[in-house]
Motif scaffolding. Structure first.
Motif, short mmCIF file in Angstrom:
data_model
loop_
_atom_site.label_atom_id
_atom_site.label_comp_id
_atom_site.label_asym_id
_atom_site.label_seq_id
_atom_site.Cartn_x
_atom_site.Cartn_y
_atom_site.Cartn_z
N GLN A 23 0.84 -1.19 0.00
CA GLN A 23 0.00 0.00 0.00
C GLN A 23 0.88 1.25 0.00
OE1 GLN A 23 -2.11 -2.05 3.44
NE2 GLN A 23 -3.64 -0.54 2.85
N ARG A 24 0.52 2.22 -0.80
CA ARG A 24 1.35 3.41 -0.95
C ARG A 24 1.57 4.10 0.40
NH1 ARG A 24 2.96 5.65 -5.28
NH2 ARG A 24 1.37 4.59 -6.53
N GLY A 25 2.84 4.36 0.70
CA GLY A 25 3.20 5.09 1.91
C GLY A 25 3.43 4.21 3.13
N TYR A 26 3.03 2.94 3.06
CA TYR A 26 3.13 2.10 4.25
C TYR A 26 4.53 1.49 4.40
CZ TYR A 26 -1.96 2.23 4.93
OH TYR A 26 -3.24 2.63 5.17
N ASN A 27 5.19 1.17 3.29
CA ASN A 27 6.56 0.67 3.32
C ASN A 27 6.76 -0.49 4.30
OD1 ASN A 27 7.52 2.55 1.36
ND2 ASN A 27 7.56 4.12 2.93
N TYR A 28 5.87 -1.44 4.25
CA TYR A 28 5.97 -2.59 5.14
C TYR A 28 7.22 -3.41 4.89
CZ TYR A 28 1.21 -1.99 6.95
OH TYR A 28 0.08 -1.52 7.59
N GLU A 29 7.75 -3.37 3.66
CA GLU A 29 8.94 -4.14 3.38
C GLU A 29 10.11 -3.67 4.25
OE1 GLU A 29 7.60 -1.93 1.50
OE2 GLU A 29 9.07 -0.73 0.41
N ILE A 30 10.17 -2.40 4.57
CA ILE A 30 11.23 -1.87 5.43
C ILE A 30 10.97 -2.30 6.87
CG2 ILE A 30 12.31 0.24 6.30
CD1 ILE A 30 11.76 1.49 3.58
N VAL A 31 9.72 -2.24 7.30
CA VAL A 31 9.36 -2.70 8.64
C VAL A 31 9.77 -4.16 8.84
CG1 VAL A 31 7.43 -3.13 10.20
CG2 VAL A 31 7.43 -1.08 8.78
N LEU A 32 9.63 -4.96 7.80
CA LEU A 32 9.90 -6.39 7.90
C LEU A 32 11.36 -6.75 7.61
CD1 LEU A 32 6.70 -7.61 6.02
CD2 LEU A 32 7.10 -7.73 8.50
N GLY A 33 12.15 -5.76 7.25
CA GLY A 33 13.55 -6.02 6.96
C GLY A 33 13.78 -6.61 5.58
N ILE A 34 12.86 -6.33 4.65
CA ILE A 34 12.99 -6.80 3.27
C ILE A 34 13.73 -5.74 2.47
CG2 ILE A 34 11.74 -7.49 1.19
CD1 ILE A 34 9.46 -8.39 3.06
#
Length: 247
Positions: free
Chosen positions: A137-148
């Protein structure tokens, strides 16, 4: 929900926001009108100020407080408060922005999940997703939160993300679980699998000026008082999608 530094929560725990020293302000709230920015999250921030988050806001602020709400994309909601065009933004990560005051406590947890077709994806831990083509989802950047470390594509709507997975244009969709379930029921996702990955605590972000400082102090005091009285627990029990972390 973004480029953030967070704790990944697999079970509830006590979380404290990093806050800076604020001026002493009277516990009496003189502010009678509050401008809030938020996305439209089914069941939480519905149009016409309905939903669980608005129930929480109305519980904590005086009855005569007038709420003005701007519904827009998440990136824009944060930017409006950073630029002092609004007073409060809902759902900010712990280190989302240095230009906001954050509530002392998180008011909920984002449920980060991955949606995929089982025949296309095999992983044991979130970092294993780095080898796949992802959308978020735009702006959420979950990949960074998860260390991806690999970059993902961004979409403006959950429906678009779901369709990209369904048609095989991407391998997986990193999505907020309760938002997805608010948009699509189980039968609409029966050809795919949804797996919870981690929880991210989210906070109220306040404009970084004297007005925002007053709102933050009021919110923090009222949040704690309503927790001690049991009123917060009662509200959260009425909304299965909300998580109240212990003090």
């Amino acid at each position: 929900m973004r480029v953030v530094l967070v704790f990944l929560l697999l079970c509830p725990s006590v979380i404290f926001a990093t806050t800076e020293r604020l001026p002493d302000i009277s516990p009496k709230l003189a502010i009678k009108s509050i401008h809030i920015t938020t996305g439209v999250w089914p069941g939480f921030t519905e149009p016409n100020q309905q939903g669980a988050y608005f129930e929480l806001i109305k519980l904590l602020f005086p009855d005569d407080t007038r709420l003005e709400v701007t519904y827009t994309g998440f990136n824009r909601t944060v930017k409006m408060v950073e630029e002092q065009q609004a007073d409060m933004v809902l759902g900010v990560g712990l280190n989302e922005s240095e230009q906001l005051y954050l509530s002392a406590k998180p008011f909920d947890i984002d449920q980060i999940a991955v949606l995929f077709k089982p025949e296309r994806l095999r992983f044991e831990k979130p970092a294993d997703l780095a080898g796949y083509q992802l959308v978020t989802q735009r702006g959420y950047n979950y990949e960074i939160v998860l260390g991806i470390t690999t970059q993902s594509y961004e979409v403006d709507s959950i429906t678009t993300g779901v369709n990209l997975v369904r048609t095989g244009r991407v391998d997986a969709f990193l999505v907020e679980k309760t938002e997805l379930e608010g948009k699509h029921n189980v039968s609409q996702l029966e050809d795919m699998q949804l797996v919870f990955l981690a929880g991210e605590p989210i906070y109220i972000g306040f404009v970084k000026n004297e007005r925002g400082a007053a709102l933050k102090i009021w919110w923090d005091q009222q949040f704690q008082q309503h927790y001690q009285s049991g009123q917060l627990q009662t509200l959260y029990q009425q909304h299965a999608g909300m998580t109240l972390l212990p003090f």
